[in-house]
Design a protein around this motif. Structure first.
Motif, short mmCIF file in Angstrom:
data_model
loop_
_atom_site.label_atom_id
_atom_site.label_comp_id
_atom_site.label_asym_id
_atom_site.label_seq_id
_atom_site.Cartn_x
_atom_site.Cartn_y
_atom_site.Cartn_z
N VAL A 23 -21.67 4.19 -7.83
CA VAL A 23 -21.33 3.31 -8.61
C VAL A 23 -21.35 3.88 -10.20
O VAL A 23 -21.95 4.65 -10.55
N ASP A 24 -19.89 3.87 -10.69
CA ASP A 24 -19.65 4.54 -11.94
C ASP A 24 -19.35 6.22 -11.45
O ASP A 24 -19.56 6.63 -12.34
N GLY A 25 -18.92 6.12 -9.97
CA GLY A 25 -18.70 7.60 -9.58
C GLY A 25 -20.04 8.48 -9.45
O GLY A 25 -19.90 10.11 -8.75
N GLU A 26 -21.10 7.60 -9.48
CA GLU A 26 -22.65 8.02 -9.23
C GLU A 26 -22.61 7.61 -7.69
O GLU A 26 -22.78 6.19 -7.83
N GLU A 27 -23.78 8.27 -6.75
CA GLU A 27 -24.17 8.08 -5.86
C GLU A 27 -25.38 7.69 -5.99
O GLU A 27 -25.89 8.32 -6.26
N VAL A 28 -25.50 6.44 -5.98
CA VAL A 28 -27.32 5.76 -6.13
C VAL A 28 -27.79 4.82 -4.09
O VAL A 28 -26.65 4.12 -3.78
N GLU A 29 -28.56 5.24 -4.76
CA GLU A 29 -29.67 4.74 -3.41
C GLU A 29 -29.39 3.39 -3.72
O GLU A 29 -30.43 2.83 -4.47
N PHE A 30 -29.70 2.18 -2.71
CA PHE A 30 -30.08 0.66 -2.80
C PHE A 30 -31.14 0.35 -1.66
O PHE A 30 -31.32 1.76 -0.76
N SER A 31 -32.07 -0.24 -1.87
CA SER A 31 -33.42 -0.28 -0.92
C SER A 31 -34.10 -1.51 -1.00
O SER A 31 -33.60 -2.16 -2.06
N ALA A 32 -35.10 -1.92 0.17
CA ALA A 32 -35.63 -3.28 0.19
C ALA A 32 -36.92 -2.82 1.04
O ALA A 32 -37.04 -1.81 1.86
N ASP A 33 -37.93 -2.41 -0.04
CA ASP A 33 -38.80 -2.87 0.50
C ASP A 33 -39.72 -4.51 1.03
O ASP A 33 -40.07 -4.74 -0.41
N VAL A 34 -40.46 -4.39 1.89
CA VAL A 34 -40.76 -5.60 2.32
C VAL A 34 -42.41 -5.23 2.58
O VAL A 34 -42.80 -4.74 3.87
N THR A 35 -43.68 -6.13 2.16
CA THR A 35 -45.28 -5.98 2.71
C THR A 35 -45.75 -7.10 2.50
O THR A 35 -45.03 -7.65 1.56
N SER A 36 -45.87 -7.64 3.82
CA SER A 36 -46.88 -8.71 3.88
C SER A 36 -48.17 -8.83 4.20
O SER A 36 -49.14 -7.56 4.79
N ASP A 37 -48.78 -9.21 3.66
CA ASP A 37 -50.64 -8.70 3.74
C ASP A 37 -51.27 -10.56 4.04
O ASP A 37 -52.34 -10.77 3.57
N VAL A 38 -50.09 -11.18 5.06
CA VAL A 38 -50.62 -11.81 5.52
C VAL A 38 -51.36 -11.49 7.29
O VAL A 38 -50.47 -11.10 7.70
N TRP A 77 -36.00 -7.64 -7.92
CA TRP A 77 -35.23 -6.74 -8.29
C TRP A 77 -35.21 -6.02 -9.17
O TRP A 77 -35.75 -6.09 -11.02
N LEU A 78 -34.99 -4.45 -8.31
CA LEU A 78 -35.28 -3.35 -9.84
C LEU A 78 -33.60 -2.95 -10.23
O LEU A 78 -32.39 -2.95 -8.90
N ALA A 111 -28.85 -10.17 -4.00
CA ALA A 111 -28.84 -9.45 -5.60
C ALA A 111 -28.36 -10.63 -6.59
O ALA A 111 -26.87 -10.74 -6.05
N PRO A 112 -28.62 -10.66 -7.52
CA PRO A 112 -27.99 -11.80 -8.72
C PRO A 112 -27.18 -11.48 -9.17
O PRO A 112 -26.08 -12.02 -9.49
N THR A 113 -27.01 -9.96 -9.18
CA THR A 113 -25.96 -8.79 -10.23
C THR A 113 -25.93 -8.29 -9.30
O THR A 113 -26.60 -7.22 -8.72
N ASN A 114 -25.26 -7.20 -9.90
CA ASN A 114 -24.77 -5.83 -9.12
C ASN A 114 -25.26 -4.87 -9.94
O ASN A 114 -25.40 -3.61 -9.45
N TYR A 115 -26.05 -4.69 -10.82
CA TYR A 115 -26.92 -3.79 -11.26
C TYR A 115 -28.39 -3.86 -10.33
O TYR A 115 -29.25 -2.88 -10.62
N ALA A 116 -28.61 -4.82 -9.60
CA ALA A 116 -29.78 -5.11 -8.94
C ALA A 116 -29.35 -4.20 -7.70
O ALA A 116 -28.48 -4.92 -6.99
N ILE A 117 -30.07 -3.10 -6.92
CA ILE A 117 -29.88 -2.30 -6.00
C ILE A 117 -31.59 -2.09 -5.42
O ILE A 117 -31.01 -1.48 -3.94
N GLN A 118 -32.38 -2.73 -5.99
CA GLN A 118 -33.63 -2.55 -5.10
C GLN A 118 -34.61 -3.39 -4.84
O GLN A 118 -34.16 -4.15 -6.27
N ILE A 119 -35.17 -4.22 -3.86
CA ILE A 119 -35.85 -5.04 -4.38
C ILE A 119 -37.28 -4.87 -3.53
O ILE A 119 -37.49 -3.93 -2.61
N LYS A 120 -38.05 -4.93 -4.44
CA LYS A 120 -39.22 -5.60 -3.70
C LYS A 120 -40.08 -6.48 -3.06
O LYS A 120 -40.12 -7.57 -4.28
#
Length: 130
Positions: A23-38, A77-78, A111-120
């Protein structure tokens, strides 16, 4: 005491996936974390990918119980700094699912936008705790 506390704590299943993109010449990490309390609902096969500037997360929920599970799935989204993004107009970061006994369901969230690269993502039961 800690062992006893852990023994009686509610079960929690967590899974995650990640990747990198430029992103803009920088390497960034995208991720997804899923937690189930059930209890009796396992989370697995979590995947995350970036395509055309948007991150997509996908995961499976498996009902190990003999009865259907009513689930409430929420997410945030973060951005690349870990700051939670504001919800868009008309965007509802939740969904309700009924997972039949013994069934597996695949859930996909984009993701709703290209800025949203992490999801919890969090999976909860809709049953009352009373």
């Amino acid at each position: 005491w800690l062992c006893l506390a852990l023994l009686f704590a509610p079960s929690c299943a967590t899974t995650s996936a990640s990747g990198t993109m430029t992103v803009d010449g920088e390497e960034v990490e995208f991720s997804a974390d899923v937690t189930s309390d059930v209890d009796d609902v396992d989370v697995g096969h979590t995947l995350v990918r970036q395509l055309d500037g948007r991150v997509t997360a996908q995961f499976e929920l498996e009902n190990d119980d003999n009865s259907p599970q009513r689930l409430h799935i929420t997410w945030d989204w973060l951005d690349s700094d870990g700051i939670a993004l504001r919800k868009g107009v008309g965007e509802t970061p939740e969904r309700f699912e009924v997972l039949p006994a013994g069934e597996i369901k695949t859930i996909t969230i984009q993701a709703p936008t290209n800025y949203a690269i992490q999801i919890k993502i969090r999976v909860r039961s809709t049953r009352s705790a009373l």
